[in-house]
Design a protein around this motif. Structure first.
Motif, PDB file in Angstrom:
ATOM      1  N   ASP A   1       0.817  -1.207   0.000  1.00  0.00           N
ATOM      2  CA  ASP A   1       0.000   0.000   0.000  1.00  0.00           C
ATOM      3  C   ASP A   1       0.850   1.255   0.000  1.00  0.00           C
ATOM      4  OD1 ASP A   1      -2.455  -1.089  -0.309  1.00  0.00           O
ATOM      5  OD2 ASP A   1      -2.832  -1.349   1.865  1.00  0.00           O
ATOM      6  N   ARG A   2       1.984   1.185   0.655  1.00  0.00           N
ATOM      7  CA  ARG A   2       2.871   2.361   0.671  1.00  0.00           C
ATOM      8  C   ARG A   2       3.449   2.624  -0.727  1.00  0.00           C
ATOM      9  NH1 ARG A   2       6.864   1.805   5.630  1.00  0.00           N
ATOM     10  NH2 ARG A   2       7.449   3.919   4.958  1.00  0.00           N
ATOM     11  N   ILE A   3       3.733   1.544  -1.437  1.00  0.00           N
ATOM     12  CA  ILE A   3       4.230   1.726  -2.811  1.00  0.00           C
ATOM     13  C   ILE A   3       3.118   2.299  -3.694  1.00  0.00           C
ATOM     14  CG2 ILE A   3       5.072   0.506  -4.871  1.00  0.00           C
ATOM     15  CD1 ILE A   3       6.474  -1.471  -2.964  1.00  0.00           C
ATOM     16  N   ARG A   4       1.875   1.852  -3.451  1.00  0.00           N
ATOM     17  CA  ARG A   4       0.745   2.334  -4.253  1.00  0.00           C
ATOM     18  C   ARG A   4       0.583   3.845  -4.131  1.00  0.00           C
ATOM     19  NH1 ARG A   4      -2.709  -2.957  -2.977  1.00  0.00           N
ATOM     20  NH2 ARG A   4      -2.291  -3.981  -4.960  1.00  0.00           N
ATOM     21  N   ALA A   5       1.062   4.378  -3.008  1.00  0.00           N
ATOM     22  CA  ALA A   5       0.877   5.802  -2.766  1.00  0.00           C
ATOM     23  C   ALA A   5       1.942   6.668  -3.433  1.00  0.00           C
ATOM     24  CB  ALA A   5       0.862   6.060  -1.253  1.00  0.00           C
ATOM     25  N   VAL A   6       2.983   6.005  -3.968  1.00  0.00           N
ATOM     26  CA  VAL A   6       4.082   6.784  -4.551  1.00  0.00           C
ATOM     27  C   VAL A   6       3.620   7.420  -5.861  1.00  0.00           C
ATOM     28  CG1 VAL A   6       6.378   6.615  -5.583  1.00  0.00           C
ATOM     29  CG2 VAL A   6       5.869   5.404  -3.450  1.00  0.00           C
ATOM     30  N   GLU A   7       4.011   8.679  -6.058  1.00  0.00           N
ATOM     31  CA  GLU A   7       3.617   9.393  -7.260  1.00  0.00           C
ATOM     32  C   GLU A   7       4.282   8.782  -8.492  1.00  0.00           C
ATOM     33  OE1 GLU A   7       4.370  13.619  -7.040  1.00  0.00           O
ATOM     34  OE2 GLU A   7       3.927  13.766  -9.185  1.00  0.00           O
ATOM     35  N   GLY A   8       3.507   8.613  -9.561  1.00  0.00           N
ATOM     36  CA  GLY A   8       4.046   8.009 -10.795  1.00  0.00           C
ATOM     37  C   GLY A   8       3.730   6.536 -10.865  1.00  0.00           C
TER      38      GLY A   8
ATOM     39  N   ASN B   1      10.330   6.040 -14.569  1.00  0.00           N
ATOM     40  CA  ASN B   1      10.846   4.817 -13.935  1.00  0.00           C
ATOM     41  C   ASN B   1      11.917   5.099 -12.886  1.00  0.00           C
ATOM     42  OD1 ASN B   1       9.170   3.344 -15.502  1.00  0.00           O
ATOM     43  ND2 ASN B   1      10.756   2.364 -16.750  1.00  0.00           N
ATOM     44  N   ALA B   2      12.936   5.855 -13.306  1.00  0.00           N
ATOM     45  CA  ALA B   2      14.085   6.068 -12.430  1.00  0.00           C
ATOM     46  C   ALA B   2      13.661   6.811 -11.162  1.00  0.00           C
ATOM     47  CB  ALA B   2      15.167   6.838 -13.181  1.00  0.00           C
ATOM     48  N   ALA B   3      12.842   7.840 -11.341  1.00  0.00           N
ATOM     49  CA  ALA B   3      12.403   8.637 -10.190  1.00  0.00           C
ATOM     50  C   ALA B   3      11.571   7.786  -9.234  1.00  0.00           C
ATOM     51  CB  ALA B   3      11.587   9.835 -10.684  1.00  0.00           C
ATOM     52  N   VAL B   4      10.664   6.977  -9.795  1.00  0.00           N
ATOM     53  CA  VAL B   4       9.811   6.124  -8.969  1.00  0.00           C
ATOM     54  C   VAL B   4      10.658   5.134  -8.184  1.00  0.00           C
ATOM     55  CG1 VAL B   4       8.081   4.281  -9.035  1.00  0.00           C
ATOM     56  CG2 VAL B   4       7.738   6.377 -10.375  1.00  0.00           C
ATOM     57  N   ALA B   5      11.598   4.495  -8.874  1.00  0.00           N
ATOM     58  CA  ALA B   5      12.447   3.492  -8.224  1.00  0.00           C
ATOM     59  C   ALA B   5      13.209   4.118  -7.069  1.00  0.00           C
ATOM     60  CB  ALA B   5      13.409   2.889  -9.246  1.00  0.00           C
ATOM     61  N   GLU B   6      13.724   5.304  -7.331  1.00  0.00           N
ATOM     62  CA  GLU B   6      14.510   5.996  -6.314  1.00  0.00           C
ATOM     63  C   GLU B   6      13.652   6.328  -5.091  1.00  0.00           C
ATOM     64  OE1 GLU B   6      17.168  10.001  -6.523  1.00  0.00           O
ATOM     65  OE2 GLU B   6      17.119   8.701  -8.312  1.00  0.00           O
ATOM     66  N   LYS B   7      12.420   6.806  -5.357  1.00  0.00           N
ATOM     67  CA  LYS B   7      11.515   7.189  -4.274  1.00  0.00           C
ATOM     68  C   LYS B   7      11.169   5.972  -3.393  1.00  0.00           C
ATOM     69  CE  LYS B   7       8.984  10.462  -6.457  1.00  0.00           C
ATOM     70  NZ  LYS B   7       7.745  10.989  -7.040  1.00  0.00           N
ATOM     71  N   ILE B   8      10.859   4.863  -4.047  1.00  0.00           N
ATOM     72  CA  ILE B   8      10.479   3.658  -3.291  1.00  0.00           C
ATOM     73  C   ILE B   8      11.625   3.198  -2.408  1.00  0.00           C
ATOM     74  CG2 ILE B   8       9.867   1.211  -3.472  1.00  0.00           C
ATOM     75  CD1 ILE B   8       8.383   1.961  -6.085  1.00  0.00           C
ATOM     76  N   ASP B   9      12.806   3.090  -3.020  1.00  0.00           N
ATOM     77  CA  ASP B   9      13.946   2.574  -2.249  1.00  0.00           C
ATOM     78  C   ASP B   9      14.329   3.525  -1.128  1.00  0.00           C
ATOM     79  OD1 ASP B   9      13.886   0.390  -3.834  1.00  0.00           O
ATOM     80  OD2 ASP B   9      15.532   1.012  -5.142  1.00  0.00           O
ATOM     81  N   ALA B  10      14.135   4.839  -1.364  1.00  0.00           N
ATOM     82  CA  ALA B  10      14.439   5.832  -0.324  1.00  0.00           C
ATOM     83  C   ALA B  10      13.458   5.693   0.837  1.00  0.00           C
ATOM     84  CB  ALA B  10      14.368   7.243  -0.910  1.00  0.00           C
ATOM     85  N   MET B  11      12.182   5.406   0.474  1.00  0.00           N
ATOM     86  CA  MET B  11      11.129   5.274   1.477  1.00  0.00           C
ATOM     87  C   MET B  11      11.440   4.164   2.492  1.00  0.00           C
ATOM     88  SD  MET B  11       7.161   5.240   0.440  1.00  0.00           S
ATOM     89  CE  MET B  11       7.121   3.681  -0.397  1.00  0.00           C
ATOM     90  N   PHE B  12      12.048   3.072   1.997  1.00  0.00           N
ATOM     91  CA  PHE B  12      12.301   1.923   2.881  1.00  0.00           C
ATOM     92  C   PHE B  12      13.747   1.839   3.357  1.00  0.00           C
ATOM     93  CE2 PHE B  12       8.746   0.483   0.103  1.00  0.00           C
ATOM     94  CZ  PHE B  12       7.746   0.550   1.076  1.00  0.00           C
TER      95      PHE B  12
ATOM     96  N   GLU C   1      15.011  -3.377   3.614  1.00  0.00           N
ATOM     97  CA  GLU C   1      15.294  -2.382   2.580  1.00  0.00           C
ATOM     98  C   GLU C   1      14.951  -2.979   1.230  1.00  0.00           C
ATOM     99  OE1 GLU C   1      19.305  -0.986   3.035  1.00  0.00           O
ATOM    100  OE2 GLU C   1      18.621   0.428   4.571  1.00  0.00           O
ATOM    101  N   THR C   2      14.667  -2.115   0.269  1.00  0.00           N
ATOM    102  CA  THR C   2      14.232  -2.621  -1.037  1.00  0.00           C
ATOM    103  C   THR C   2      15.214  -2.249  -2.138  1.00  0.00           C
ATOM    104  OG1 THR C   2      12.971  -0.618  -1.469  1.00  0.00           O
ATOM    105  CG2 THR C   2      11.796  -2.444  -0.408  1.00  0.00           C
ATOM    106  N   ALA C   3      15.095  -3.004  -3.227  1.00  0.00           N
ATOM    107  CA  ALA C   3      15.824  -2.682  -4.462  1.00  0.00           C
ATOM    108  C   ALA C   3      14.790  -2.708  -5.573  1.00  0.00           C
ATOM    109  CB  ALA C   3      16.914  -3.706  -4.724  1.00  0.00           C
TER     110      ALA C   3
END
Ligand SMILES: Nc1ncnc2c1ncn2[C@@H]1O[C@H](COP(=O)(O)OP(=O)(O)OP(=O)(O)O)[C@@H](O)[C@H]1O
Ligand SMILES: [Mg+2]
Lengths: 385, 229
Positions: free
Chosen positions: A72-79, A221-232, A238-240
């Motif tokens: 659910d936290r990933i679902r909330a990420v913009e993009g 893609n790059a921005a989303v990936a960065e945001k998710i990994d930063a969040m955790f 931790e995520t990749a």
């Protein structure tokens, strides 16, 4: 009679010798063909995946799960447009060697994200969503195992025990068949409800094996990936996050660097036949010195003699190589039926490479004897008894 | 009939290390169209070398060699190949047939150098085999035939493209008397009936009797004997 008849007659005058060379060439190209098909399957894994799909896994490695709360936290990420998740079930049917690629998934989102890859009929989809012990399976996979829609299928897991039975056998009802929605897709797997999985496992509840998400556009893609990994970051899990393509490629390379192995095997096979065939051709033509002298005496020109010899080695390479590639294609077809690796075939680029190798083999092994025949002096050649 | 071959002041030398071996020096020879010439002489006197020069498969160190007015010594290798295909039939002591081809295909070989179509080639091959009396052996391979039969196939191969001249290097050297006489009679017939100019190297005085002219080659010089036929 024409020049080709002469080439043919020359090639098969020493039947045993030619047969042995043909067998050597045949096996070298069979090895090449099968391994090229495997490599092609590998390339395929590495290149499959949509441009706007990302995979989020545990940073430690992709076999470690993520807390389900992450979804659910990933679902909330913009993009991020859509998120689904899946758990590896470690499934097999009846015997451990009959491995089934089986995932526990959230059906609505999973089917939505993969709609461009594979499809269920609307009725099957509705049936799947309605029954939490339902499963769907690739159509070819079902056919291979003799399953029909409506059948009760007991699947084994080599990881998870079902709480309600205390056994590692899980009962499912097959409600639909997955058909590929595009040519290169191969839904050779089984899907069932994550809910059923989650409430029945004896450990690992409330986890997702990995999250799979679709972004609004590949540019984010790059921005989303960065945001998710930063969040955790700095959390216990931790995520990749990476593109689906990169994930698939990493998954393939995890299984071993088969490209290098293939190169070594094919390379040494070719080097060996190059030596064998090259040496044999030189000897074969040397034995014919006198005959070549006679043909020149009759008025055959040097260039034509050159082509006759080169034609012979080319024909040899083609006669040995073409049937081998044919058999390789058949064998790959059979292996493809057994394992879930789409792209396990002789694709046009590898077929072209095989033909190129044949021509190269023919030219390289024929060049020296053909050149010697071309340069042969008539008087010297006739003088040899 | 006029001169077919005209050799003028031709020399042939081999250089072996520091030594130069002279086989013949400023040799002159005229052979008329329709001649049947036997060339005799001790071993090593240069008979084969002379035949090679006449057949355009070897070149003189100096001098002129003409065939029907064409200067062979001035032709390029490629042109010389074409000239051989059109004008010369070769017959060797050891037949020199292609072992992987049957009689008909051996005979057909020179016709691959012509523009003749398949049907014409087949007819010519059959005719040539009939002439040498092997019309029924077309499908036989050299290894399935006796020496005399192989030599007859070789003769068929030599005449199939209808050349003006036949060059024979000891054509009966490997055959018994009776077979040799058959082959020699056949050559004589080709000379008399078909007008082939024949130059034949031989060690055998009996064979030389079939010729209309006998030349002795010794120490680079010719000594002519009277015709005996
Ligand atoms: N390529 C060569 N290099 C050096 N010497 C050669 C070469 N070819 C021939 N000879 C020499 O030239 C001479 C004539 O040779 P040729 O073969 O013409 O003799 P021949 O009269 O045909 O002999 P035979 O009766 O034995 O066949 C010989 O002494 C031979 O050794
Ligand atoms: Mg000789």
């Amino acid at each position: 009679m024409n020049d080709f008849s002469i080439v043919l007659a020359n090639l098969f005058r020493a039947k045993l010798r030619t047969s042995l060379m043909l067998v050597a060439i045949f096996f070298a190209f069979l090895i090449f063909g099968v391994l090229a098909g495997v490599q092609n399957g590998w390339d395929n894994i590495g290149n499959s995946g949509a441009d706007n799909r990302l995979v989020t896994t545990n940073k430690i490695n992709f076999t470690q799960p993520l807390p389900i709360s992450y979804i659910d936290r990933i679902r909330a990420v913009e993009g991020v447009e859509k998120v689904t998740y899946a758990n590896w079930f470690g499934g097999f049917y009846q015997e451990p060697r009959n491995v089934l690629v089986t995932f526990a998934v959230e059906p609505e989102t999973y089917l939505d994200i993969y709609r461009s890859d594979f499809a269920l009929t609307p009725a099957a989809e509705a049936a799947f969503l309605a029954d939490r012990t339902a499963m769907v399976a690739g159509a070819t996979l079902a056919e291979k195992n003799g399953w029909k829609v409506g059948d009760k299928i007991p699947l084994n897991s080599n990881i998870f025990t079902n709480k309600s039975t205390g056994k590692r056998v899980w009962d499912f009802t097959l409600v639909g068949l997955l058909e590929p929605a595009k040519e290169e897709a191969n839904p050779n797997f089984v899907l069932f409800h994550h809910k059923y999985f989650n409430e029945s496992v004896t450990f690992g509840q409330n986890t997702a094996g990995y999250a799979l998400l679709r972004t609004v556009d590949k540019s984010v893609n790059a921005a989303v990936a960065e945001k998710i990994d930063a969040m955790f970051a700095n959390s216990p899990a931790e995520t990749a996050t990476d593109t689906e393509k990169a994930f698939n490629k990493a998954f393939a390379s995890q299984l071993g660097n088969i490209t290098l192995i293939i190169l070594l095997v094919v390379g040494s096979a070719f080097f060996t036949i190059l030596m064998i065939v090259g040496n044999t051709m030189v000897m074969a033509v040397r034995e014919r010195t006198r005959e070549i002298g006679v043909m020149k005496t009759l008025g055959f020109r040097d260039g034509r003699i050159f082509r006759l010899v080169l034609g012979e080695s080319l024909l040899l390479a083609l006669l040995g190589g073409l049937p081998a590639l044919g058999l390789a294609a058949v064998m790959l077809g059979m292996i493809r039926q057994l394992v879930a690796l789409p792209g396990l075939e002789l694709s046009p680029p590898y077929l072209a490479l095989g033909l190129l190798f044949m021509l190269a083999l023919g030219l390289i092994t024929g060049l020296i004897p053909a050149w010697k025949a071309l340069r042969l002096n008539i008087v010297t050649a006739l003088g040899r008894q | 009939m006029g001169a077919l071959i005209d050799i003028r002041r031709a020399s042939k030398r081999f250089v072996k290390g520091r030594e130069t071996i002279t086989i013949f020096d400023k040799l002159d020879l005229v052979i008329n169209e329709g001649d049947f010439v036997a060339i005799m002489g001790p071993s090593g006197s240069g008979k084969t070398t002379l035949l090679n020069l006449l057949g355009g498969i070897d070149r003189a160190t100096e001098g002129e060699i003409s065939f029907g007015g064409v200067r062979l010594d001035q032709l390029t290798e490629g042109k010389l190949s074409g000239w051989r295909a059109a004008n010369v039939g070769f017959i060797f002591q050891f037949y020199n047939l292609m072992p992987m081809l049957n009689a008909a295909r051996n005979v057909e070989l020179p016709l691959l150098l012509t523009r003749l179509g398949k049907g014409d080639r087949a007819r010519r091959v059959q005719a040539a085999l009939e002439i040498v009396g092997l019309g029924d052996r077309a499908k036989h391979f050299p290894r399935e035939m006796s020496g005399g039969q192989q030599q007859r196939v070789a003769i068929a191969r030599a005449i199939v493209a209808d050349p003006k001249m036949l060059l024979c290097d000891e054509p009966t050297g490997d055959l018994d008397r009776k077979t040799a006489d058959e082959i020699l009679s056949m050559l004589q017939l080709l000379n008399r009936e078909m007008g082939k100019t024949i130059i034949m190297v031989t060690h055998d005085p009996e064979a030389a009797r079939y010729a209309s002219r006998v030349l002795h080659l010794d120490k680079g010089r010719f000594i002519e004997q009277g015709a005996m036929a």
